[in-house]
Motif scaffolding. Structure first.
Motif, short mmCIF file in Angstrom:
data_model
loop_
_atom_site.label_atom_id
_atom_site.label_comp_id
_atom_site.label_asym_id
_atom_site.label_seq_id
_atom_site.Cartn_x
_atom_site.Cartn_y
_atom_site.Cartn_z
N ARG A 46 -15.05 -10.73 16.28
CA ARG A 46 -16.19 -10.19 15.44
C ARG A 46 -17.02 -9.06 16.53
O ARG A 46 -16.89 -9.26 17.57
N ASP A 47 -17.32 -8.19 15.84
CA ASP A 47 -18.20 -7.20 16.33
C ASP A 47 -19.64 -7.45 16.43
O ASP A 47 -20.09 -8.23 15.35
N GLY A 48 -20.31 -7.52 17.48
CA GLY A 48 -21.53 -7.80 17.73
C GLY A 48 -22.04 -9.13 17.38
O GLY A 48 -23.02 -9.48 16.64
N CYS A 49 -21.18 -10.13 17.84
CA CYS A 49 -21.23 -11.69 17.45
C CYS A 49 -22.26 -12.09 18.41
O CYS A 49 -22.04 -11.98 19.63
N VAL A 50 -22.95 -13.11 17.96
CA VAL A 50 -24.05 -13.71 18.84
C VAL A 50 -23.89 -15.42 18.70
O VAL A 50 -23.53 -15.70 17.60
N VAL A 51 -23.61 -16.01 19.83
CA VAL A 51 -23.21 -17.76 19.66
C VAL A 51 -24.61 -18.43 20.27
O VAL A 51 -25.19 -18.01 21.42
N ALA A 52 -25.24 -19.31 19.58
CA ALA A 52 -26.31 -20.15 20.01
C ALA A 52 -25.66 -21.51 19.76
O ALA A 52 -25.07 -21.93 19.00
N SER A 53 -26.28 -22.19 20.72
CA SER A 53 -26.12 -23.89 20.85
C SER A 53 -27.35 -24.49 20.44
O SER A 53 -28.44 -24.09 21.13
N ALA A 54 -27.01 -25.76 20.07
CA ALA A 54 -28.19 -26.97 20.18
C ALA A 54 -27.50 -28.31 20.49
O ALA A 54 -26.39 -28.38 20.07
N GLN A 55 -28.37 -29.21 20.84
CA GLN A 55 -27.98 -30.61 21.34
C GLN A 55 -28.00 -31.66 20.20
O GLN A 55 -29.36 -31.35 19.75
N ALA A 56 -27.41 -32.38 19.86
CA ALA A 56 -27.60 -33.20 18.99
C ALA A 56 -27.32 -34.83 19.61
O ALA A 56 -26.27 -35.25 19.89
N GLU A 57 -28.41 -35.37 19.95
CA GLU A 57 -28.24 -36.84 20.47
C GLU A 57 -27.78 -37.95 19.54
O GLU A 57 -28.24 -37.78 18.42
N ARG A 58 -26.85 -38.68 19.94
CA ARG A 58 -26.30 -39.96 19.43
C ARG A 58 -26.37 -41.01 19.90
O ARG A 58 -25.83 -42.24 19.48
N ASP A 59 -26.93 -40.97 21.22
CA ASP A 59 -26.90 -42.34 21.78
C ASP A 59 -25.57 -43.07 22.00
O ASP A 59 -25.56 -44.22 21.71
N GLY A 60 -24.45 -42.32 22.00
CA GLY A 60 -23.17 -42.87 22.10
C GLY A 60 -22.61 -43.36 20.81
O GLY A 60 -21.41 -43.85 20.80
N ASP A 61 -23.22 -42.90 19.58
CA ASP A 61 -22.65 -43.37 18.56
C ASP A 61 -21.51 -42.34 18.17
O ASP A 61 -21.51 -41.23 18.30
N LYS A 62 -20.47 -43.06 17.31
CA LYS A 62 -19.40 -42.31 17.13
C LYS A 62 -19.58 -41.43 15.95
O LYS A 62 -20.57 -41.54 15.08
N LEU A 63 -19.10 -40.27 16.15
CA LEU A 63 -19.09 -39.20 14.87
C LEU A 63 -17.77 -39.08 14.13
O LEU A 63 -16.70 -38.96 14.64
#
Length: 400
Positions: A46-63
């Motif tokens: 991609r041209d001019g692509c921006v990547v952002a991240s965020a944290q999701a706490e799950r306290d060890g729970d499976k996803l």
């Protein structure tokens, strides 16, 4: 592949370059991290692509894969005994999403055309898979002040205690609707900076729940404000200014050696300099009245100076005064607009409210007149509030 170069040695991608963008070197562990490889490829395409991240706490729970359905269309995933390890999704029609496990939490990365959209999507998708839990330690640290010289020969210092305090939602039916709404509005504040004033006045007959409201206030404001309870308001208002300055200028958190578990789990962040303090003067209305002694009157003037004068400027101090005195007996200076952030009158529950209060706690009894909380607890404990005949059914004293 034109415009791209990858150096792969023994299954490890050591670098990727595209149109002058160099991604950090990352070790890939075969197919388990294939979603990461595919996500990287889409970003590079991609041209001019921006990547952002965020944290999701799950306290060890499976996803699970089923939970990912809310985040987007699943394209590739790696799963082990602890659930989803990595997953590549497509959100909407254009945005690639990488969800990767990092210990007890997950990192959600989203690629978008601009930073604002990338940040917004990353946080939105992290919220969808986040698991929030109450802190394991729900106690609140409270400072108790006494000007009797505990800190002798130095200035007075508070004694810190940790107390279990209730959430307002668990005691809100202790109050009339109007008071309940006023308390809910007050408790919703998350900083003292935008409040209309720094002085709160709570008044009403004994037994109407002022102290329980104070406990709930300490719990609801715990994230940003500490309670400093003054056990001797007459000394604070009538003594020298040294005591008052100590209360205003002292540390707003306990020393490590004051309580062995005060800085344990659930107390993180107490060292932040942006914490406010609430000075609590309980049953102190007589010191704020028109007929207060002269020396107390001078202390009252200093107290008001904390609220909106030079003495309080630069401090993050709020003041709460509770009293059994009618509001009309208090000095009008305390009620001046712009100074009082909340002037609440606590009153007995009406007959229908008192009947509902008793029914909620298991006592089927009709009440024909307004009752204070103290009177209602007397009924639950087995005695009539007016001291007459014994009630046949007994209940445990206290809040359920």
């Amino acid at each position: 592949m034109p415009g791209k170069r990858a150096s792969i040695v023994g299954g490890v991608v050591t670098g990727l370059r595209s149109r002058g963008l160099l991604l950090p070197a990352v070790d890939f562990e075969g197919s388990s991290q294939l979603p990461r490889v595919l996500f990287t490829g889409e970003v590079l395409a991609r041209d001019g692509c921006v990547v952002a991240s965020a944290q999701a706490e799950r306290d060890g729970d499976k996803l699970t894969l089923e939970e990912l359905a809310d985040a987007g269309q699943l394209r590739q995933a790696s799963v082990d005994e602890d659930g989803v390890r990595e997953a590549l999704l497509r959100h909407g029609e254009a945005n690639p999403v990488l969800i990767a496990r990092r210990g007890s939490r997950f990192e959600v990365s989203v690629a978008a055309a601009d930073r604002g959209r990338a940040d917004e999507l990353a946080e939105e998708l992290a919220n969808r898979i986040r698991v929030e839990r109450e802190a394991t330690d729900t106690r609140v640290s409270i400072a108790f002040w006494s000007g009797s010289g505990d800190g002798f020969p130095g200035p007075p210092e508070p004694r810190w205690r940790r107390l279990h305090l209730p959430r307002f939602a668990t005691i809100e039916d202790n109050y009339r609707r109007q008071v309940r709404d006023q308390l809910a509005e007050l408790f919703s504040w998350r900083s003292g900076a935008g409040m209309p004033g720094r002085l709160a006045l709570w008044h009403g007959p004994p037994g109407t729940g002022k102290t329980w409201a104070l406990r709930a206030l300490g719990r609801e404001w715990n994230e940003w404000c500490d309670l400093h309870y003054v056990t001797d308001p007459e000394r604070l208002l009538g003594g020298d200014t040294g005591y008052m300055l100590s209360v205003l200028a002292s540390r707003s958190e306990p020393r490590d050696d004051e309580l062995d578990d005060l800085l344990s789990e659930g107390s993180a962040g107490r060292e932040r300099e942006d914490r406010w303090r609430l000075l609590v003067l309980e049953d102190a209305g007589e010191f704020l009245g028109m007929a207060a002694p002269a020396e107390v009157g001078r202390g009252f003037a200093r107290l008001l100076n904390i609220a909106d004068g030079l003495l309080g400027q630069g401090t993050k101090a709020l003041i709460l005064v509770t009293t059994n005195e009618p509001l009309g007996k208090l000095h009008p200076a305390a009620l001046r607009p712009g100074r009082a952030m909340a002037a609440l009158e606590f009153a007995p529950l009406r007959a229908d409210e008192a009947t509902a209060w008793l029914a909620k706690r298991g006592l089927d009894r009709r009440v024909d007149s307004p009752k204070t909380l103290a009177e209602l607890h007397a009924l639950l404990a087995g005695g009539q509030a007016d001291g007459a005949a014994e009630v046949g059914r007994r209940r445990t004293l206290g809040f359920s």
